[in-house]
Design a protein around this motif. Sequence first.
Motif, PDB file in Angstrom:
ATOM      1  N   ASP A   6       0.830  -1.213   0.000  1.00 32.95           N
ATOM      2  CA  ASP A   6       0.000   0.000   0.000  1.00 32.95           C
ATOM      3  C   ASP A   6       0.861   1.259   0.000  1.00 32.95           C
ATOM      4  N   SER A   7       1.941   1.232   0.796  1.00 27.45           N
ATOM      5  CA  SER A   7       2.793   2.418   0.865  1.00 27.45           C
ATOM      6  C   SER A   7       3.502   2.675  -0.457  1.00 27.45           C
ATOM      7  N   TYR A   8       3.909   1.617  -1.147  1.00 32.47           N
ATOM      8  CA  TYR A   8       4.547   1.799  -2.446  1.00 32.47           C
ATOM      9  C   TYR A   8       3.560   2.321  -3.481  1.00 32.47           C
ATOM     10  N   ALA A   9       2.292   1.940  -3.340  1.00 36.85           N
ATOM     11  CA  ALA A   9       1.311   2.315  -4.359  1.00 36.85           C
ATOM     12  C   ALA A   9       0.739   3.714  -4.148  1.00 36.85           C
ATOM     13  N   SER A  10       0.690   4.176  -2.901  1.00 37.75           N
ATOM     14  CA  SER A  10      -0.070   5.396  -2.644  1.00 37.75           C
ATOM     15  C   SER A  10       0.708   6.514  -1.968  1.00 37.75           C
ATOM     16  N   MET A  11       1.987   6.315  -1.621  1.00 37.35           N
ATOM     17  CA  MET A  11       2.705   7.345  -0.883  1.00 37.35           C
ATOM     18  C   MET A  11       4.032   7.659  -1.551  1.00 37.35           C
ATOM     19  N   ILE A  65       8.789   7.142   1.908  1.00 42.27           N
ATOM     20  CA  ILE A  65       8.016   6.462   2.948  1.00 42.27           C
ATOM     21  C   ILE A  65       7.986   4.965   2.689  1.00 42.27           C
ATOM     22  N   ALA A  66       7.790   4.592   1.428  1.00 42.57           N
ATOM     23  CA  ALA A  66       7.788   3.174   1.090  1.00 42.57           C
ATOM     24  C   ALA A  66       9.139   2.533   1.392  1.00 42.57           C
ATOM     25  N   SER A  67      10.219   3.246   1.090  1.00 44.62           N
ATOM     26  CA  SER A  67      11.551   2.719   1.372  1.00 44.62           C
ATOM     27  C   SER A  67      11.811   2.650   2.872  1.00 44.62           C
ATOM     28  N   ALA A  68      11.315   3.632   3.626  1.00 41.85           N
ATOM     29  CA  ALA A  68      11.447   3.588   5.080  1.00 41.85           C
ATOM     30  C   ALA A  68      10.670   2.412   5.654  1.00 41.85           C
ATOM     31  N   TYR A  69       9.560   2.072   5.022  1.00 42.43           N
ATOM     32  CA  TYR A  69       8.784   0.898   5.439  1.00 42.43           C
ATOM     33  C   TYR A  69       9.629  -0.358   5.256  1.00 42.43           C
ATOM     34  N   THR A  70      10.371  -0.426   4.154  1.00 46.85           N
ATOM     35  CA  THR A  70      11.274  -1.562   3.942  1.00 46.85           C
ATOM     36  C   THR A  70      12.311  -1.651   5.052  1.00 46.85           C
TER      37      THR A  70
END
Length: 286
Positions: free
Chosen positions: A235-240, A244-249
């Motif tokens: 979801d973070s990769y698709a919508s943010m 942020i998506a990389s920080a989620y990783t």
Amino acid sequence: MAKVSSHTPLAARGDRWDARLGATVTLAVAAFLIGPVVLSVLAGLTKNYFVGLSSGLTLRWVTEVWSLYADTIGRTFTVAFLTLAVCVALGVPLAWALTVFQGRAARALEELMSLPVAVPGLASALALIISWGTVSGLRGSLWFIVIGHVLFTLPFMVRATRAAMSQQGLLGLDEAAATLGASRLRRFLTIIVPNAAPGILTGALTVLTLSIGEFNLTWLLHTPLTKTLPVGLADSYASMRLEIASAYTLVFLLMLLPLLVGLQWLANRGTRRAHAAVPPNTTTHS
């Protein structure tokens, strides 16, 4: 007569060439596998990914990920440990049963258990929704995801445990204990399980790894209230923002790696103990 060395200068150069080639291939594979992860982590720590490291480092994106998705972390580990508990409770006895009762029926059962691994995760999830999705309270609970993860990971637990049981020659030990009057349950708990511990730990490591990172099944089985780490990552990769998506990783790796290292250490320790307990081979002479 002087002893002639078989290790000629030409052979020495060949050994050095082989060592360099092996090191080069290893580094290339490591760079191919680990490089993208490192770049993704760096992207989650930079102020602006498109500017690069020159924009400076920050923990802002990690903080935002934690505030938005902290609940998925505990939920993910809850699902993973419940999956592990069910797989151990079912997989270890089943592996021993397949070791004891060998034949066509055992082989057919083992092949049948492998079907969820061969079938795409989305198809398995859809089958679960059709068959069990109408059960009251199940569709919106974590147990629905746990059921899917158990179906997917149980074959790995069974195969790792059964391999350890076969290599240790536990059938002979079990028969010897039976002749001394030990009950079936006592033999299983005091002989089979301790000797098969390395295989059980290896299976546990596999189950946890697969459950924590499982996306295909979870994506179709989850609800907004049962979202896990991999689904949140998608979801973070698709919508943010990409940062942020990389920080989620990065958060995902920080939560996962210590657990995997600890389990791998336990598995290696159990393997060393099992090897140390095996008596040295003795040679008989006629």
